[in-house]
Design a protein around this motif. Structure first.
Motif, mmCIF file in Angstrom:
data_model
loop_
_atom_site.group_PDB
_atom_site.id
_atom_site.type_symbol
_atom_site.label_atom_id
_atom_site.label_comp_id
_atom_site.label_asym_id
_atom_site.label_seq_id
_atom_site.Cartn_x
_atom_site.Cartn_y
_atom_site.Cartn_z
ATOM 1 N N MET A 1 1.205 -1.251 0.309
ATOM 2 C CA MET A 1 0.088 0.254 -0.133
ATOM 3 C C MET A 1 0.910 1.243 -0.176
ATOM 4 O O MET A 1 1.884 1.222 0.217
ATOM 5 N N ALA A 2 0.694 2.025 -0.697
ATOM 6 C CA ALA A 2 1.153 3.549 -0.593
ATOM 7 C C ALA A 2 0.460 4.002 0.934
ATOM 8 O O ALA A 2 -0.399 4.069 1.329
ATOM 9 N N GLY A 3 1.681 5.441 0.667
ATOM 10 C CA GLY A 3 1.913 6.239 2.337
ATOM 11 C C GLY A 3 0.392 7.135 1.838
ATOM 12 O O GLY A 3 -0.566 7.045 0.456
ATOM 13 N N ILE A 4 -0.320 7.628 2.570
ATOM 14 C CA ILE A 4 -1.530 8.390 2.034
ATOM 15 C C ILE A 4 -1.372 10.104 1.923
ATOM 16 O O ILE A 4 -2.208 10.396 1.776
ATOM 17 N N GLY A 5 -0.008 10.024 1.315
ATOM 18 C CA GLY A 5 0.059 11.468 1.182
ATOM 19 C C GLY A 5 0.960 11.557 -0.261
ATOM 20 O O GLY A 5 1.475 10.440 -0.111
ATOM 21 N N ASN A 6 1.208 12.525 -0.789
ATOM 22 C CA ASN A 6 2.373 12.533 -1.883
ATOM 23 C C ASN A 6 3.834 12.758 -1.384
ATOM 24 O O ASN A 6 4.867 12.770 -1.526
ATOM 25 N N GLU A 7 3.783 12.993 -0.283
ATOM 26 C CA GLU A 7 5.328 13.989 0.572
ATOM 27 C C GLU A 7 4.650 13.668 1.939
ATOM 28 O O GLU A 7 3.930 15.009 2.448
ATOM 29 N N LYS A 8 6.249 13.697 2.763
ATOM 30 C CA LYS A 8 5.981 13.534 4.066
ATOM 31 C C LYS A 8 6.740 15.042 4.526
ATOM 32 O O LYS A 8 7.549 15.067 3.880
ATOM 33 N N VAL A 9 6.194 15.663 5.089
ATOM 34 C CA VAL A 9 6.823 17.269 4.871
ATOM 35 C C VAL A 9 7.264 17.314 6.734
ATOM 36 O O VAL A 9 8.349 18.237 7.281
ATOM 37 N N PHE A 10 6.780 16.250 7.311
ATOM 38 C CA PHE A 10 7.260 16.882 8.969
ATOM 39 C C PHE A 10 6.720 15.612 9.836
ATOM 40 O O PHE A 10 5.741 14.603 9.371
ATOM 41 N N GLU A 11 7.520 14.557 10.821
ATOM 42 C CA GLU A 11 6.733 13.907 11.724
ATOM 43 C C GLU A 11 7.568 13.479 12.875
ATOM 44 O O GLU A 11 8.664 14.697 13.638
ATOM 45 N N ASN A 12 7.257 14.129 14.013
ATOM 46 C CA ASN A 12 7.941 13.685 14.972
ATOM 47 C C ASN A 12 7.307 12.562 16.178
ATOM 48 O O ASN A 12 6.132 11.786 15.799
ATOM 49 N N ASP A 13 7.204 12.995 17.718
ATOM 50 C CA ASP A 13 6.408 12.262 18.477
ATOM 51 C C ASP A 13 5.050 11.830 18.262
ATOM 52 O O ASP A 13 4.199 11.039 19.100
ATOM 53 N N LYS A 14 4.743 12.734 17.964
ATOM 54 C CA LYS A 14 3.415 13.306 18.166
ATOM 55 C C LYS A 14 2.426 13.432 16.832
ATOM 56 O O LYS A 14 1.333 12.818 17.285
ATOM 57 N N VAL A 15 2.626 13.479 15.628
ATOM 58 C CA VAL A 15 2.334 13.296 14.496
ATOM 59 C C VAL A 15 2.988 13.291 13.112
ATOM 60 O O VAL A 15 4.029 13.464 13.173
ATOM 61 N N VAL A 16 2.696 13.168 12.042
ATOM 62 C CA VAL A 16 2.630 13.123 10.080
ATOM 63 C C VAL A 16 2.223 13.955 10.211
ATOM 64 O O VAL A 16 1.205 14.806 10.118
ATOM 65 N N VAL A 17 2.969 15.142 8.987
ATOM 66 C CA VAL A 17 2.032 15.719 8.266
ATOM 67 C C VAL A 17 2.768 15.655 6.856
ATOM 68 O O VAL A 17 3.516 15.260 6.511
ATOM 69 N N TRP A 18 1.256 15.323 6.225
ATOM 70 C CA TRP A 18 1.385 15.050 4.077
ATOM 71 C C TRP A 18 1.205 15.905 3.324
ATOM 72 O O TRP A 18 0.170 17.274 4.340
ATOM 73 N N ASN A 19 1.693 16.356 2.274
ATOM 74 C CA ASN A 19 0.864 17.099 1.577
ATOM 75 C C ASN A 19 0.360 16.706 0.463
ATOM 76 O O ASN A 19 0.999 15.395 0.326
ATOM 77 N N PHE A 20 -0.265 16.460 0.007
ATOM 78 C CA PHE A 20 -1.515 15.818 -0.517
ATOM 79 C C PHE A 20 -2.075 16.880 -1.935
ATOM 80 O O PHE A 20 -2.598 17.208 -1.456
ATOM 81 N N ALA A 21 -2.125 16.274 -2.749
ATOM 82 C CA ALA A 21 -2.647 17.093 -4.971
ATOM 83 C C ALA A 21 -3.078 15.858 -5.649
ATOM 84 O O ALA A 21 -2.232 14.849 -5.600
ATOM 85 N N LEU A 22 -3.651 16.153 -5.637
ATOM 86 C CA LEU A 22 -4.559 15.599 -7.201
ATOM 87 C C LEU A 22 -4.315 16.203 -8.232
ATOM 88 O O LEU A 22 -5.464 17.762 -8.102
ATOM 89 N N ALA A 23 -4.199 16.170 -10.048
ATOM 90 C CA ALA A 23 -4.150 17.165 -10.402
ATOM 91 C C ALA A 23 -5.547 16.621 -11.419
ATOM 92 O O ALA A 23 -6.311 15.361 -10.723
ATOM 93 N N PRO A 24 -6.528 17.065 -12.119
ATOM 94 C CA PRO A 24 -7.921 16.693 -12.820
ATOM 95 C C PRO A 24 -7.609 15.706 -13.017
ATOM 96 O O PRO A 24 -7.448 15.841 -14.052
ATOM 97 N N GLY A 25 -8.442 15.095 -12.507
ATOM 98 C CA GLY A 25 -8.904 13.573 -13.777
ATOM 99 C C GLY A 25 -7.979 12.480 -12.654
ATOM 100 O O GLY A 25 -8.154 11.334 -12.905
ATOM 101 N N GLU A 26 -6.559 12.733 -11.749
ATOM 102 C CA GLU A 26 -5.542 11.883 -10.697
ATOM 103 C C GLU A 26 -6.167 10.990 -9.938
ATOM 104 O O GLU A 26 -6.731 11.694 -10.039
ATOM 105 N N GLU A 27 -5.675 9.706 -10.075
ATOM 106 C CA GLU A 27 -6.317 8.607 -9.029
ATOM 107 C C GLU A 27 -5.024 8.069 -8.534
ATOM 108 O O GLU A 27 -4.410 8.330 -8.574
ATOM 109 N N SER A 28 -5.205 8.389 -6.845
ATOM 110 C CA SER A 28 -4.504 8.465 -5.442
ATOM 111 C C SER A 28 -3.877 7.047 -5.544
ATOM 112 O O SER A 28 -5.254 5.870 -6.224
ATOM 113 N N PRO A 29 -2.994 6.602 -5.139
ATOM 114 C CA PRO A 29 -2.922 4.967 -4.707
ATOM 115 C C PRO A 29 -3.869 4.442 -3.824
ATOM 116 O O PRO A 29 -4.277 5.363 -3.106
ATOM 117 N N MET A 30 -4.317 3.444 -3.736
ATOM 118 C CA MET A 30 -4.876 2.382 -2.739
ATOM 119 C C MET A 30 -4.164 2.907 -2.114
ATOM 120 O O MET A 30 -2.652 2.251 -1.271
#
Length: 111
Positions: A1-30
């Motif tokens: 399975m893929a990650g939940i975003g396109n790019e992991k931008v930050f992680e510490n012991d409390k959170v993980v922050v992701w950027n996520f983008a989809l162009a028109p018609g684009e589908e994310s991986p499962m």
């Protein structure tokens, strides 16, 4: 399975922050969500969701500027925030941008 975003931008012991983008018609991986999370829609769009078997489970309208809080429980995600409160969908899914503009969000997973 893929990650939940396109790019992991930050992680510490409390959170993980992701950027996520989809162009028109684009589908994310499962992908599968396993943690509670929230997201902020920088640029909204209608997202068509598909379950693990590829079955269309409907369109989730995401307006620009919306903030969602979500709970993951027993293989499902439930929206807790006022916008779309009570909506449920499978924790394992993909999403396709059904709009005519790019979709962008910042997603924060809670550890």
């Amino acid at each position: 399975m893929a990650g939940i975003g396109n790019e992991k931008v930050f992680e510490n012991d409390k959170v993980v922050v992701w950027n996520f983008a989809l162009a028109p018609g684009e589908e994310s991986p499962m992908h599968t969500h396993t943690r509670q999370y929230m997201w902020y829609a920088i640029e909204g769009a209608p997202l068509r969701l598909f379950d693990e078997s590829g079955t269309d489970i409907g369109v989730f309208e995401v307006p620009t500027g919306a903030v969602y809080s979500l709970k993951v429980d027993d293989g499902y995600i439930e929206v807790l925030s006022d916008i779309s409160k009570g909506t449920r969908f499978p924790a394992t899914h993909s999403a396709r941008n059904e709009g005519n503009k790019p979709y962008r969000e910042v997603l924060v997973e809670y550890k």
